[in-house]
Design a protein around this motif. Structure first.
Motif, mmCIF file in Angstrom:
data_model
loop_
_atom_site.group_PDB
_atom_site.id
_atom_site.type_symbol
_atom_site.label_atom_id
_atom_site.label_comp_id
_atom_site.label_asym_id
_atom_site.label_seq_id
_atom_site.Cartn_x
_atom_site.Cartn_y
_atom_site.Cartn_z
ATOM 1 N N ASN A 189 -9.320 -8.862 7.907
ATOM 2 C CA ASN A 189 -9.036 -10.274 8.149
ATOM 3 C C ASN A 189 -8.335 -10.809 6.898
ATOM 4 O O ASN A 189 -8.903 -10.833 5.808
ATOM 5 N N GLN A 190 -7.088 -11.243 7.053
ATOM 6 C CA GLN A 190 -6.273 -11.644 5.909
ATOM 7 C C GLN A 190 -6.862 -12.830 5.147
ATOM 8 O O GLN A 190 -6.784 -12.883 3.923
ATOM 9 N N GLU A 191 -7.441 -13.775 5.831
ATOM 10 C CA GLU A 191 -8.011 -14.943 5.156
ATOM 11 C C GLU A 191 -9.184 -14.540 4.267
ATOM 12 O O GLU A 191 -9.298 -14.983 3.122
ATOM 13 N N ILE A 192 -10.059 -13.667 4.791
ATOM 14 C CA ILE A 192 -11.216 -13.209 3.999
ATOM 15 C C ILE A 192 -10.739 -12.359 2.822
ATOM 16 O O ILE A 192 -11.236 -12.474 1.701
ATOM 17 N N ALA A 193 -9.729 -11.508 3.080
ATOM 18 C CA ALA A 193 -9.201 -10.656 2.013
ATOM 19 C C ALA A 193 -8.629 -11.504 0.879
ATOM 20 O O ALA A 193 -8.845 -11.203 -0.304
ATOM 21 N N ARG A 194 -7.889 -12.576 1.204
ATOM 22 C CA ARG A 194 -7.340 -13.460 0.171
ATOM 23 C C ARG A 194 -8.460 -14.155 -0.587
ATOM 24 O O ARG A 194 -8.417 -14.284 -1.814
ATOM 25 N N ALA A 195 -9.497 -14.600 0.127
ATOM 26 C CA ALA A 195 -10.621 -15.285 -0.521
ATOM 27 C C ALA A 195 -11.351 -14.336 -1.473
ATOM 28 O O ALA A 195 -11.726 -14.715 -2.594
ATOM 29 N N GLN A 196 -11.540 -13.087 -1.076
ATOM 30 C CA GLN A 196 -12.207 -12.118 -1.942
ATOM 31 C C GLN A 196 -11.350 -11.810 -3.177
ATOM 32 O O GLN A 196 -11.879 -11.690 -4.284
ATOM 33 N N ALA A 197 -10.050 -11.670 -2.974
ATOM 34 C CA ALA A 197 -9.156 -11.410 -4.104
ATOM 35 C C ALA A 197 -9.192 -12.572 -5.089
ATOM 36 O O ALA A 197 -9.219 -12.374 -6.316
ATOM 37 N N GLU A 198 -9.198 -13.805 -4.565
ATOM 38 C CA GLU A 198 -9.274 -14.989 -5.432
ATOM 39 C C GLU A 198 -10.609 -15.017 -6.179
ATOM 40 O O GLU A 198 -10.650 -15.332 -7.364
ATOM 41 N N LEU A 199 -11.701 -14.683 -5.487
ATOM 42 C CA LEU A 199 -13.018 -14.639 -6.134
ATOM 43 C C LEU A 199 -13.028 -13.614 -7.269
ATOM 44 O O LEU A 199 -13.531 -13.888 -8.356
ATOM 45 N N ARG A 200 -12.479 -12.418 -7.033
ATOM 46 C CA ARG A 200 -12.425 -11.399 -8.095
ATOM 47 C C ARG A 200 -11.595 -11.876 -9.279
ATOM 48 O O ARG A 200 -11.945 -11.657 -10.432
ATOM 49 N N ARG A 201 -10.473 -12.599 -8.990
ATOM 50 C CA ARG A 201 -9.622 -13.098 -10.063
ATOM 51 C C ARG A 201 -10.367 -14.128 -10.900
ATOM 52 O O ARG A 201 -10.340 -14.087 -12.135
#
Length: 171
Positions: free
Chosen positions: A150-162
């Motif tokens: 899911n692209q939205e969840i993937a972006r949110a996880q990437a932002e959280l890691r950043r």
């Protein structure tokens, strides 16, 4: 009156040959050299007999035969063969080696297999007793990080890691 300081005898080198010699001496306390030599020779004769039986069975079965057929034929052929008289090592050679003499490479390999089992062998280049048929362990590579489909969840996880990485750097 002069006192002389006793010097202990030098420690033997910790080479594979010396380890093999110590193992033989300790094994000799329980069994005679003649019995040890007979066991080594019997093992070599049995191995030669098995190889001969496998060769005969493979010739009988032909090149297109399955390995199971060759194994079955080899077992029945081995039972009917008389074991060859193989003399790999003598008891006097073993005693000479135990007393500090040298032993041929083939003798060291057979003696290592007898004393340590078939999982170890004698490596002449390093003069060491080593594990037999051991391959280098494969190097491990980590699989790529799992990404949520899911692209939205993937972006949110990437932002959280950043953000978490940035907070660790600022701390």
């Amino acid at each position: 009156m002069f006192r002389t300081k006793k010097i202990p005898p030098p420690e033997p080198a910790n080479t594979g040959t010396e380890q093999l010699r110590r193992l033989l001496i300790s094994h000799n306390r329980r069994r005679a050299m003649q019995v040890i030599a007979a066991d080594i020779n019997d093992t070599a004769a049995e191995k030669a007999g098995r190889e001969l039986a496998r060769s005969i069975a493979s010739n009988m079965a032909g090149p297109d035969a399955s390995p199971d057929v060759v194994t079955s034929l080899a077992k029945s052929t081995f039972a009917s063969l008389s074991l060859p008289n193989v003399k790999v090592i003598s008891d006097t050679t073993l005693q000479s080696f135990a007393d500090g003499g040298d032993l041929a490479l083939e003798g060291k390999k057979r003696l290592t297999a007898y004393l340590c089992g078939d999982h170890k062998t004698f490596d002449a280049e390093r003069d060491a007793i080593v594990l037999a048929n051991v391959k280098e362990p494969p190097t491990y590579t980590h699989p790529p990080r799992w990404v949520n489909p899911n692209q939205e969840i993937a972006r949110a996880q990437a932002e959280l890691r950043r953000v978490m990485q940035q907070a660790r750097e600022n701390a």
